[in-house]
Design a protein around this motif. Structure first.
Motif, PDB file in Angstrom:
ATOM      1  N   UNK A  71      -6.545 -15.064  19.703  1.00 52.27           N
ATOM      2  CA  UNK A  71      -6.026 -15.392  18.381  1.00 52.27           C
ATOM      3  C   UNK A  71      -4.883 -14.443  18.008  1.00 52.27           C
ATOM      4  N   UNK A  72      -3.987 -14.974  17.188  1.00 55.14           N
ATOM      5  CA  UNK A  72      -2.871 -14.184  16.666  1.00 55.14           C
ATOM      6  C   UNK A  72      -2.844 -14.357  15.158  1.00 55.14           C
ATOM      7  N   UNK A  73      -2.862 -13.240  14.432  1.00 57.06           N
ATOM      8  CA  UNK A  73      -2.778 -13.253  12.973  1.00 57.06           C
ATOM      9  C   UNK A  73      -1.550 -12.461  12.527  1.00 57.06           C
ATOM     10  N   UNK A  74      -1.068 -12.775  11.327  1.00 57.64           N
ATOM     11  CA  UNK A  74       0.091 -12.084  10.777  1.00 57.64           C
ATOM     12  C   UNK A  74      -0.217 -11.615   9.357  1.00 57.64           C
ATOM     13  N   UNK A  75       0.196 -10.416   9.044  1.00 57.42           N
ATOM     14  CA  UNK A  75       0.200  -9.911   7.673  1.00 57.42           C
ATOM     15  C   UNK A  75       1.652  -9.781   7.218  1.00 57.42           C
ATOM     16  N   UNK A  76       1.932 -10.234   6.012  1.00 56.50           N
ATOM     17  CA  UNK A  76       3.283 -10.102   5.462  1.00 56.50           C
ATOM     18  C   UNK A  76       3.225  -9.416   4.108  1.00 56.50           C
ATOM     19  N   UNK A  77       4.164  -8.547   3.886  1.00 56.44           N
ATOM     20  CA  UNK A  77       4.291  -7.887   2.588  1.00 56.44           C
ATOM     21  C   UNK A  77       5.742  -8.006   2.129  1.00 56.44           C
ATOM     22  N   UNK A  78       5.930  -8.679   1.014  1.00 57.57           N
ATOM     23  CA  UNK A  78       7.272  -8.815   0.440  1.00 57.57           C
ATOM     24  C   UNK A  78       7.650  -7.523  -0.265  1.00 57.57           C
ATOM     25  N   UNK A  79       8.884  -7.066  -0.092  1.00 54.52           N
ATOM     26  CA  UNK A  79       9.321  -5.823  -0.721  1.00 54.52           C
ATOM     27  C   UNK A  79      10.731  -5.975  -1.269  1.00 54.52           C
ATOM     28  N   UNK A  80      11.038  -5.116  -2.242  1.00 55.67           N
ATOM     29  CA  UNK A  80      12.392  -4.993  -2.777  1.00 55.67           C
ATOM     30  C   UNK A  80      12.709  -3.512  -2.905  1.00 55.67           C
ATOM     31  N   UNK A  81      13.777  -3.092  -2.279  1.00 54.85           N
ATOM     32  CA  UNK A  81      14.261  -1.714  -2.392  1.00 54.85           C
ATOM     33  C   UNK A  81      15.419  -1.703  -3.374  1.00 54.85           C
ATOM     34  N   UNK A  82      15.337  -0.824  -4.380  1.00 50.29           N
ATOM     35  CA  UNK A  82      16.373  -0.732  -5.407  1.00 50.29           C
ATOM     36  C   UNK A  82      17.047   0.638  -5.339  1.00 50.29           C
ATOM     37  N   UNK A  83      18.311   0.690  -5.776  1.00 52.62           N
ATOM     38  CA  UNK A  83      18.999   1.978  -5.819  1.00 52.62           C
ATOM     39  C   UNK A  83      18.747   2.704  -7.136  1.00 52.62           C
ATOM     40  N   UNK A  84      17.885   2.136  -7.996  1.00 53.15           N
ATOM     41  CA  UNK A  84      17.502   2.774  -9.256  1.00 53.15           C
ATOM     42  C   UNK A  84      16.001   3.022  -9.257  1.00 53.15           C
ATOM     43  N   UNK A  85      15.555   3.873 -10.173  1.00 58.03           N
ATOM     44  CA  UNK A  85      14.136   4.206 -10.276  1.00 58.03           C
ATOM     45  C   UNK A  85      13.327   2.981 -10.691  1.00 58.03           C
ATOM     46  N   UNK A  86      12.093   2.829 -10.164  1.00 59.20           N
ATOM     47  CA  UNK A  86      11.403   3.756  -9.270  1.00 59.20           C
ATOM     48  C   UNK A  86      11.803   3.636  -7.802  1.00 59.20           C
ATOM     49  N   UNK A  87      12.410   2.539  -7.384  1.00 58.25           N
ATOM     50  CA  UNK A  87      12.991   2.482  -6.052  1.00 58.25           C
ATOM     51  C   UNK A  87      12.392   1.477  -5.096  1.00 58.25           C
ATOM     52  N   UNK A  88      11.063   1.240  -5.167  1.00 54.28           N
ATOM     53  CA  UNK A  88      10.431   0.332  -4.214  1.00 54.28           C
ATOM     54  C   UNK A  88       9.412  -0.540  -4.932  1.00 54.28           C
ATOM     55  N   UNK A  89       9.506  -1.837  -4.711  1.00 54.80           N
ATOM     56  CA  UNK A  89       8.598  -2.817  -5.314  1.00 54.80           C
ATOM     57  C   UNK A  89       7.936  -3.607  -4.194  1.00 54.80           C
ATOM     58  N   UNK A  90       6.607  -3.727  -4.253  1.00 54.94           N
ATOM     59  CA  UNK A  90       5.852  -4.493  -3.269  1.00 54.94           C
ATOM     60  C   UNK A  90       5.155  -5.651  -3.961  1.00 54.94           C
ATOM     61  N   UNK A  91       5.037  -6.761  -3.252  1.00 56.83           N
ATOM     62  CA  UNK A  91       4.399  -7.954  -3.800  1.00 56.83           C
ATOM     63  C   UNK A  91       3.175  -8.285  -2.960  1.00 56.83           C
ATOM     64  N   UNK A  92       2.007  -8.318  -3.618  1.00 55.84           N
ATOM     65  CA  UNK A  92       0.738  -8.613  -2.939  1.00 55.84           C
ATOM     66  C   UNK A  92       0.596  -7.772  -1.673  1.00 55.84           C
ATOM     67  N   UNK A  93       0.755  -6.477  -1.836  1.00 49.93           N
ATOM     68  CA  UNK A  93       0.693  -5.570  -0.692  1.00 49.93           C
ATOM     69  C   UNK A  93      -0.720  -5.504  -0.120  1.00 49.93           C
ATOM     70  N   UNK A  94      -0.854  -5.306   1.190  1.00 43.95           N
ATOM     71  CA  UNK A  94      -2.183  -5.133   1.782  1.00 43.95           C
ATOM     72  C   UNK A  94      -2.785  -3.801   1.352  1.00 43.95           C
ATOM     73  N   UNK A  95      -4.051  -3.612   1.718  1.00 38.59           N
ATOM     74  CA  UNK A  95      -4.747  -2.385   1.313  1.00 38.59           C
ATOM     75  C   UNK A  95      -4.043  -1.136   1.831  1.00 38.59           C
TER      76      UNK A  95
END
Length: 228
Positions: A71-95
């Motif tokens: 079997x093959x499974x995939x985990x995906x985490x959507x992210x946005x890196x910004x040049x302003x504070x706080x800097x990193x945004x994650x969407x439905x991040x894994x544990x």
């Protein structure tokens, strides 16, 4: 509900150059993990971090015969890196986001500074209402490490049909505590609920995410600026 979480990230380079570095760690058929970039602008980078997991799953059929499936499974985490504070945004991040952070560190030659947030959620709630120009009541609060006596603490959840902040203040009465999260019930056209936590995360209905996210980001940035 969709969960967004922010981290303090100080990128050592501009966003377009960061995108080039992340592309050097791109996900492909031969790798176990990597990045896929969806959008690159001067002030932010939007993409996904993908992890592939391969394993053999073994079952026993009714006749006692052992069957094995690859079997093959995939985990995906959507992210946005910004040049302003706080800097990193994650969407439905894994544990665990350790693999993604490790790859980001490699892409930035280990010059990236990243750390979790600690946010006063009451201040965030007030700032969010101003930024979004909405009115809301706090109908739920979760308290942690509420000191009842020396060496004795409790976790408490306060819920109500009306605003619970005044009751919460009475319960606390100067005791040591941690306000872990609260729930805002928005009035007006949205008529939805927003859950804010003290680690800089929010849960909102996906249908209104695009409408409320700009105000959530703006209010979080303003609160973090005041806390420095």
């Amino acid at each position: 509900m969709t969960r967004y979480r922010w981290y303090r990230a100080e990128w050592p380079m501009g966003m377009r150059f960061l995108a080039k570095r992340l592309k050097s760690k791109a996900f492909d058929d031969d790798g176990a993990d990597g990045f896929v970039l969806d959008r690159v602008r001067d002030n932010y980078v939007e993409g996904r971090f993908i992890e592939r997991f391969e394993y053999d799953d073994t079952i026993i059929d009714p006749f006692g015969k052992e069957l094995s499936f690859h079997r093959v499974d995939y985990n995906q985490c959507e992210f946005r890196a910004f040049d302003t504070s706080p800097g990193l945004e994650l969407v439905d991040a894994p544990r665990s986001i350790q693999a993604m952070v490790s790859r980001m560190l490699e892409a930035t030659d280990f010059s990236l500074a990243i750390s979790p947030l600690s946010v006063n959620v009451l201040d965030w709630a007030d700032a969010f209402q101003r930024a979004a120009k909405v009115s809301a009541l706090v109908d739920s609060m979760q308290l942690g490490a509420l000191e009842l006596a020396s060496g004795i603490s409790a976790k408490a959840v306060i819920r109500g049909d009306t605003d619970v902040r005044e009751v919460g203040a009475t319960l606390i009465e100067g005791r040591r505590h941690t306000l872990e999260k609260l729930q805002l019930r928005l009035s007006g056209p949205q008529r939805t609920k927003v859950i804010l936590t003290n680690v800089g995360s929010v849960k909102i209905e996906p249908e209104i995410a695009d409408e409320l996210l700009p105000a959530l980001r703006e209010s979080l940035t303003s609160v973090l600026g005041k806390e420095r």
